[in-house]
Design a protein around this motif. Structure first.
Motif, PDB file in Angstrom:
ATOM      1  N   VAL A  44      16.412  -8.761   5.888  1.00 15.58           N
ATOM      2  CA  VAL A  44      14.895  -8.912   5.459  1.00 15.58           C
ATOM      3  C   VAL A  44      13.863  -7.726   6.003  1.00 15.58           C
ATOM      4  O   VAL A  44      13.163  -7.171   5.310  1.00 15.58           O
ATOM      5  N   GLY A  45      14.286  -7.788   7.523  1.00 15.71           N
ATOM      6  CA  GLY A  45      13.385  -6.628   8.176  1.00 15.71           C
ATOM      7  C   GLY A  45      13.466  -5.238   7.428  1.00 15.71           C
ATOM      8  O   GLY A  45      12.619  -4.400   7.446  1.00 15.71           O
ATOM      9  N   SER A  46      14.814  -4.822   7.025  1.00 15.38           N
ATOM     10  CA  SER A  46      15.072  -3.610   6.297  1.00 15.38           C
ATOM     11  C   SER A  46      14.470  -3.610   5.082  1.00 15.38           C
ATOM     12  O   SER A  46      13.830  -2.491   4.982  1.00 15.38           O
ATOM     13  N   PHE A  47      14.300  -4.674   4.278  1.00 15.65           N
ATOM     14  CA  PHE A  47      13.303  -4.464   3.259  1.00 15.65           C
ATOM     15  C   PHE A  47      11.872  -4.359   3.687  1.00 15.65           C
ATOM     16  O   PHE A  47      11.111  -3.785   3.031  1.00 15.65           O
ATOM     17  N   ASN A  48      11.258  -4.976   4.689  1.00 11.81           N
ATOM     18  CA  ASN A  48      10.185  -4.671   5.100  1.00 11.81           C
ATOM     19  C   ASN A  48       9.860  -3.408   5.456  1.00 11.81           C
ATOM     20  O   ASN A  48       8.562  -2.583   5.201  1.00 11.81           O
ATOM     21  N   ASP A  49      10.858  -2.683   6.046  1.00 11.59           N
ATOM     22  CA  ASP A  49      10.691  -1.161   6.332  1.00 11.59           C
ATOM     23  C   ASP A  49      10.594  -0.445   5.128  1.00 11.59           C
ATOM     24  O   ASP A  49       9.611   0.411   4.868  1.00 11.59           O
ATOM     25  N   LEU A  50      11.336  -0.766   3.840  1.00 10.81           N
ATOM     26  CA  LEU A  50      11.253  -0.238   2.629  1.00 10.81           C
ATOM     27  C   LEU A  50       9.652  -0.462   2.027  1.00 10.81           C
ATOM     28  O   LEU A  50       9.158   0.561   1.835  1.00 10.81           O
ATOM     29  N   LEU A  51       9.221  -1.777   2.247  1.00  8.78           N
ATOM     30  CA  LEU A  51       7.958  -1.797   1.915  1.00  8.78           C
ATOM     31  C   LEU A  51       6.976  -0.938   2.582  1.00  8.78           C
ATOM     32  O   LEU A  51       5.776  -0.679   2.097  1.00  8.78           O
ATOM     33  N   GLY A  52       7.366  -0.860   3.867  1.00  6.22           N
ATOM     34  CA  GLY A  52       6.316   0.012   4.486  1.00  6.22           C
ATOM     35  C   GLY A  52       6.391   1.451   4.182  1.00  6.22           C
ATOM     36  O   GLY A  52       5.222   2.214   4.102  1.00  6.22           O
ATOM     37  N   ALA A  53       7.583   1.828   3.577  1.00  8.75           N
ATOM     38  CA  ALA A  53       7.616   3.352   3.105  1.00  8.75           C
ATOM     39  C   ALA A  53       6.720   3.527   1.680  1.00  8.75           C
ATOM     40  O   ALA A  53       6.559   4.565   1.277  1.00  8.75           O
ATOM     41  N   VAL A  54       6.601   2.450   1.121  1.00 10.79           N
ATOM     42  CA  VAL A  54       6.186   2.293  -0.144  1.00 10.79           C
ATOM     43  C   VAL A  54       4.413   2.230  -0.317  1.00 10.79           C
ATOM     44  O   VAL A  54       3.809   2.806  -0.948  1.00 10.79           O
ATOM     45  N   SER A  55       3.992   1.636   1.134  1.00  6.18           N
ATOM     46  CA  SER A  55       2.652   1.446   1.187  1.00  6.18           C
ATOM     47  C   SER A  55       1.758   2.271   1.134  1.00  6.18           C
ATOM     48  O   SER A  55       0.697   2.161   0.826  1.00  6.18           O
ATOM     49  N   PRO A  56       2.010   3.542   1.384  1.00  4.55           N
ATOM     50  CA  PRO A  56       1.122   4.571   1.437  1.00  4.55           C
ATOM     51  C   PRO A  56       0.456   4.802   0.073  1.00  4.55           C
ATOM     52  O   PRO A  56      -0.702   5.607  -0.166  1.00  4.55           O
ATOM     53  N   LEU A  57       1.108   4.247  -1.186  1.00  2.45           N
ATOM     54  CA  LEU A  57       0.731   4.469  -2.402  1.00  2.45           C
ATOM     55  C   LEU A  57      -0.686   3.953  -2.503  1.00  2.45           C
ATOM     56  O   LEU A  57      -1.446   4.415  -3.413  1.00  2.45           O
ATOM     57  N   TRP A  58      -0.945   2.910  -1.792  1.00  2.00           N
ATOM     58  CA  TRP A  58      -2.298   2.317  -2.137  1.00  2.00           C
ATOM     59  C   TRP A  58      -3.317   3.100  -1.570  1.00  2.00           C
ATOM     60  O   TRP A  58      -4.324   2.943  -1.821  1.00  2.00           O
ATOM     61  N   LYS A  59      -3.198   3.983  -0.583  1.00  4.67           N
ATOM     62  CA  LYS A  59      -4.049   4.854   0.138  1.00  4.67           C
ATOM     63  C   LYS A  59      -4.342   6.130  -0.631  1.00  4.67           C
ATOM     64  O   LYS A  59      -5.253   6.629  -0.397  1.00  4.67           O
ATOM     65  N   ILE A  60      -3.332   6.594  -1.130  1.00  2.00           N
ATOM     66  CA  ILE A  60      -3.495   7.859  -1.776  1.00  2.00           C
ATOM     67  C   ILE A  60      -4.251   7.830  -3.078  1.00  2.00           C
ATOM     68  O   ILE A  60      -3.947   7.153  -3.954  1.00  2.00           O
ATOM     69  N   THR A  61      -5.437   8.702  -2.941  1.00  2.00           N
ATOM     70  CA  THR A  61      -6.360   8.661  -4.027  1.00  2.00           C
ATOM     71  C   THR A  61      -6.037   9.834  -5.163  1.00  2.00           C
ATOM     72  O   THR A  61      -6.066   9.816  -6.588  1.00  2.00           O
ATOM     73  N   ASP A  62      -5.475  10.891  -4.396  1.00  5.59           N
ATOM     74  CA  ASP A  62      -5.195  12.231  -5.342  1.00  5.59           C
ATOM     75  C   ASP A  62      -3.828  11.587  -6.495  1.00  5.59           C
ATOM     76  O   ASP A  62      -2.591  11.653  -5.882  1.00  5.59           O
TER      77      ASP A  62
END
Lengths: 197, 197
Positions: free
Chosen positions: A92-110
């Motif tokens: 489960v922790g590994s999957f949270n790491d993966l979600l963490g790698a995906v999360s910058p998508l929410w901040k990128i506006t370009d």
């Protein structure tokens, strides 16, 4: 029978594995969904300003994975000993790491930068995790060769990832596909999904 | 007596709460530290390419918080019932959220942008968490009003945050300061810190 109220947004996201677990465990629960325009007025009244939260008989529980682990214990889905529990927590922790790698998508506006990150996630990052999960799922499940809350957490989360990335991510991984079929057909989970497609 | 080998970098970071717990539990362990130049050759042989990992009698355990939770159970530091465990897991999860907010620091190369993020973390993000922790720590501890692995995890992690941000972050929070004094003086932890300042 304790009363359960789940508070989250009107999306699957980090709420869905909790909904699946509650449904599998045959718990009636209020599925409270906050509309985006109402979030600012809720945010300040919730510790750490984050959802999902689960109210169980008036006690408020925080953090989606901690909530899942708590519910899982009631259904013998959290391991039979501390080494088994550790294996579940680690995947489960590994999957949270993966979600963490995906999360910058929410901040990128370009838009161009956003597409570049999506491409990188789709071609490199996500496959590096899914390859491992597929290997592990040869045993039939994601931890200890038996059903656990890790299967709920990662299969529900994989659906959210596909939605976010906007592409099929799992058809190349036959053991994960088989696991998804198995989990989404569990009693309770199947009926939940039919009602909330 | 099982054998323990912790593999991590030559920093505190996500390894330190594990080292504190092992020391508190009076476990002899090999504290294997990978030099940065040797990391590429280790990375591929470690599932998910991430450290710390803890080898316990030849079984490899992954994910720092999952490792801490596993060790904590041996020392009655993981809660006396599932609601207590949930409270511990939730506060640890919140700290992982905070670490997630800090993690972009590693990727930013522009010095000005880096300073801006540091300033924002120092003035807004970190205080919003530490204020809550300080309120909770009025009870003497971070979960359930008694010692748990959450105290090890967050007090060790707070030291790493101060190192990363390059500033004192906790002197304005008297209950957290008192908790730090208490945790860093626990038998085992105290001796570990004296040997590894």
């Amino acid at each position: 029978m304790p009363s359960y109220t789940l508070t989250y947004f009107n999306i699957k996201g980090r709420g869905e594995p909790i909904r699946w677990l509650l449904s599998y465990l045959k718990k009636d629960f209020e599925d409270k969904r906050i509309a985006p325009q109402d979030w600012p007025k809720h945010k300040d009244s919730i510790l750490f300003g984050k959802v999902p939260v689960l109210d169980v008989d008036g006690k408020r529980l925080y953090q989606s994975d901690a909530i899942c682990r708590y519910l899982a214990k009631e259904g013998n889905l959290a391991g039979d000993n501390s080494l088994e529990s550790q294996e579940i927590d680690a995947i489960v922790g590994s999957f949270n790491d993966l979600l963490g790698a995906v999360s910058p998508l929410w901040k990128i506006t370009d838009p161009k930068e956003k597409e570049e990150l999506k491409d990188k996630l789709k071609s490199t990052v996500i496959p590096s995790y899914f390859k491992i999960y597929d290997d592990v799922a040869k045993s039939g499940y994601l931890a200890n060769g038996k059903l656990s809350w890790a299967d709920f957490f990662i299969i529900a989360g994989q659906g959210t990832l596909e939605f976010v990335i906007g592409a099929d991510l799992i058809s190349g991984y036959p053991n994960l596909v088989a696991l998804r079929t198995k989990i989404t057909n569990l009693p309770g989970v199947k009926e939940w999904i039919e009602k909330h497609p």
